[in-house]
Design an enzyme around this catalytic site. Structure first.
Site, PDB file in Angstrom:
ATOM      1  N   ALA A 136       1.927  11.578  -7.165  1.00 56.38           N
ATOM      2  CA  ALA A 136       3.092  11.227  -7.996  1.00 56.38           C
ATOM      3  C   ALA A 136       4.052  10.574  -7.005  1.00 56.38           C
ATOM      4  CB  ALA A 136       3.702  12.458  -8.642  1.00 56.38           C
ATOM      5  N   PRO A 137       4.032   9.252  -6.924  1.00 51.15           N
ATOM      6  CA  PRO A 137       4.597   8.518  -5.783  1.00 51.15           C
ATOM      7  C   PRO A 137       6.120   8.508  -5.689  1.00 51.15           C
ATOM      8  CG  PRO A 137       3.854   6.993  -7.457  1.00 51.15           C
ATOM      9  CD  PRO A 137       3.452   8.360  -7.925  1.00 51.15           C
ATOM     10  N   CYS A 138       6.692   9.618  -5.276  1.00 50.37           N
ATOM     11  CA  CYS A 138       8.137   9.703  -5.106  1.00 50.37           C
ATOM     12  C   CYS A 138       8.617   8.781  -3.988  1.00 50.37           C
ATOM     13  CB  CYS A 138       8.575  11.144  -4.866  1.00 50.37           C
ATOM     14  SG  CYS A 138       7.689  11.983  -3.545  1.00 50.37           S
ATOM     15  N   HIS A 139       7.706   8.365  -3.104  1.00 52.99           N
ATOM     16  CA  HIS A 139       8.093   7.429  -2.049  1.00 52.99           C
ATOM     17  C   HIS A 139       8.465   6.063  -2.624  1.00 52.99           C
ATOM     18  CE1 HIS A 139       3.716   6.834  -2.527  1.00 52.99           C
ATOM     19  NE2 HIS A 139       3.939   5.569  -2.165  1.00 52.99           N
TER      20      HIS A 139
END
Length: 183
Positions: A128-131
């Site tokens: 879950a690409p919070c970056h």
């Protein structure tokens, strides 16, 4: 419910992969704050189907051959947090969105700070690409593994996306001009 854990060596450090029988629960960074993602005691396990799947897919991601994950996920958080985390899954590979963009997308346009807090507690970094979430002005803001790791992940994805686009254009051009085709 028992949780199992293994380590995955990645270009951004060792990642702690944690799973239940229902799905991947967390990916923890080497020096992760223990209060960021609170989980019960876990057993070390080197043979679990979800951990095996996660390792295979993460290896593909870091090799530049995987841009989407297809793992069962076992989210552990509030309803609001899970809505934010689910929205993270919609951010395209190699692109970014602001906290405000996420807030508007989940129907809470004034909740940018709450989105930031939920983003900071995202237990499934990379998957879950919070970056891919940045400040309103595009600035790289806080990240559990540090801003340098966030920058590395974003630069990596942009390079892979650009390479894939160039390769696809070259292949389309080759097909159009007869290169590689039999006589």
């Amino acid at each position: 419910m028992t949780l199992v854990q293994t380590l995955f060596a990645s270009p951004v450090g060792d990642l702690g992969l944690i799973a239940s029988d229902h799905g991947l629960v967390a990916i923890l960074w080497e020096n992760d704050d223990l209060d960021r993602v609170r989980l019960p005691q876990r057993n070390i396990c080197d043979d679990h189907p979800i951990l095996d799947q996660a390792q295979t897919q993460l290896a593909g991601y870091f090799a530049g051959t995987r841009q989407h994950f297809s793992l069962p996920l076992d989210w552990r958080g509030t309803i609001f947090q899970r809505r934010v985390w689910a929205m993270l899954l919609t951010i395209p590979y190699g692109e970014t969105r602001s906290y405000g963009d996420i807030a508007r997308a989940i129907g809470h346009p004034a909740a940018s700070r709450a989105v930031g807090a939920a983003n900071g507690r995202n237990p499934l970094s990379i998957i879950a690409p919070c970056h891919r979430v940045v400040g309103a002005n595009g600035a790289l803001t806080g990240f559990a593994a540090g801003v340098e790791t966030k920058r590395w992940l974003l630069d990596f994805e942009r390079r892979i996306k650009a390479y894939t686009a160039r390769s696809g254009a070259e292949e389309a051009g080759d097909a159009g001009n007869g290169v590689g085709q039999g006589d």
